[in-house]
Design an enzyme around this catalytic site. Structure first.
Site, PDB file in Angstrom:
ATOM      1  N   LYS A   1     -14.358  -0.413  -1.795  1.00  0.00           N
ATOM      2  CA  LYS A   1     -15.055  -1.112  -0.599  1.00  0.00           C
ATOM      3  C   LYS A   1     -16.581  -1.111  -0.699  1.00  0.00           C
ATOM      4  O   LYS A   1     -17.167  -0.577  -1.750  1.00  0.00           O
ATOM      5  CB  LYS A   1     -14.583  -0.507   0.650  1.00  0.00           C
ATOM      6  CG  LYS A   1     -13.299  -0.222   1.030  1.00  0.00           C
ATOM      7  CD  LYS A   1     -12.606  -1.416   1.160  1.00  0.00           C
ATOM      8  CE  LYS A   1     -11.038  -1.138   1.466  1.00  0.00           C
ATOM      9  NZ  LYS A   1     -10.279  -2.388   1.680  1.00  0.00           N
TER      10      LYS A   1
ATOM     11  N   SER B   1      -8.984  -7.497  -0.509  1.00  0.00           N
ATOM     12  CA  SER B   1      -9.863  -7.038   0.502  1.00  0.00           C
ATOM     13  C   SER B   1     -11.082  -7.245   0.157  1.00  0.00           C
ATOM     14  O   SER B   1     -12.023  -7.194   1.133  1.00  0.00           O
ATOM     15  CB  SER B   1      -9.594  -5.642   0.974  1.00  0.00           C
ATOM     16  OG  SER B   1      -9.821  -4.873  -0.459  1.00  0.00           O
TER      17      SER B   1
END
Length: 254
Positions: free
Chosen positions: A136, A93
């Protein structure tokens, strides 16, 4: 006759003298033996100073190593608990900034001595399931309105989109029609590989599917990460290669 008597007396005298001499020799031998025995006993009674010192030195060496090992263990535990966080990236990701199976070090104190900043790569507890740790990039800051339109991100109705040169490829999946009102003391997190990243765009739906949230309004709170759930700021990748992960240039041009 007289001569015989004198001879007998002479023989007796010589025998007596020989006997006394022999006795004296025996006494001298016994005395020397006793002295030798006493010397041996004295030597055996003396402490073996060299052996004792060697044993003491070995004990000191062992204790010093034990103490060093204990100190190292305590330091490692304290550092891991309060200073750094070690993380392994499970998915793609954050490609191409961070690849699957990369190993990172995060600084736990970064957000104790300062505030999270846009573009920081953060290690945090996943809002929908806090037993999981996610990695993230911070995009939205507390109190901001973040709009996603046509693969571009705008902050507080700005006409200029964010500079996101770190994206893996052209953003085509879930790239428009999103507006996030970031609560105070919370942050909006997105992955760099936007076409595959499960991030703030998906978490509300996941909270509903997992029945953690019962309504859409309740589910919206799971889109954001509160500051106290951020474990640290990712500062360096140490495996398979060493690379700095801070985004100083992007923060300076904002």
């Amino acid at each position: 006759m007289e001569e015989n008597k004198n001879k007998v007396h002479q023989d007796q005298y010589e025998k007596e003298e020989a006997k006394q001499f022999k006795t004296a020799q025996e006494v001298d031998v016994e005395s020397e033996y006793s002295e030798a025995q006493q010397v041996r006993k004295t030597l055996s009674d003396e402490p073996d100073t060299e052996g004792t010192e060697e044993k003491v030195n070995i004990k000191k060496e062992v204790f010093s190593w034990i103490r060093l090992i204990i100190i190292v263990i305590v330091v490692v535990v304290v550092v891991k608990q309060f200073v750094i966080v070690n993380a392994i990236v499970p998915t793609g990701s954050m490609e191409n900034t961070i690849m699957p199976d990369d190993r990172l070090i995060g600084f736990r104190l970064a957000y104790k001595i300062g505030e999270p900043e846009r573009y920081d790569i953060a290690i945090f507890k996943y809002p929908v399931d806090e037993s999981q740790v996610y990695i993230k990039r911070i995009i939205g800051l507390p109190g901001e309105t973040v709009t996603i339109e046509d693969g571009k991100i705008y902050i507080d109705d700005s006409e200029e989109p964010l500079d996101e040169s770190y994206l893996k490829e052209e953003w085509t999946v879930k790239n428009t029609g999103y507006t996030f009102e970031v609560p105070e003391d919370c942050y909006l997190m997105l992955g760099d590989n936007r076409n595959t990243s499960v991030d703030a765009r998906c978490w509300a739906d996941e909270a509903l599917m997992d029945e953690i949230a019962q309504t859409e309004d309740e589910a919206e709170s799971y889109q954001y990460v509160s500051k106290d759930k951020i474990l640290g700021k990712a500062i360096v990748r140490y495996w398979p290669s060493i690379e700095k992960l801070t985004a100083d240039e992007l923060q300076q041009t904002e």
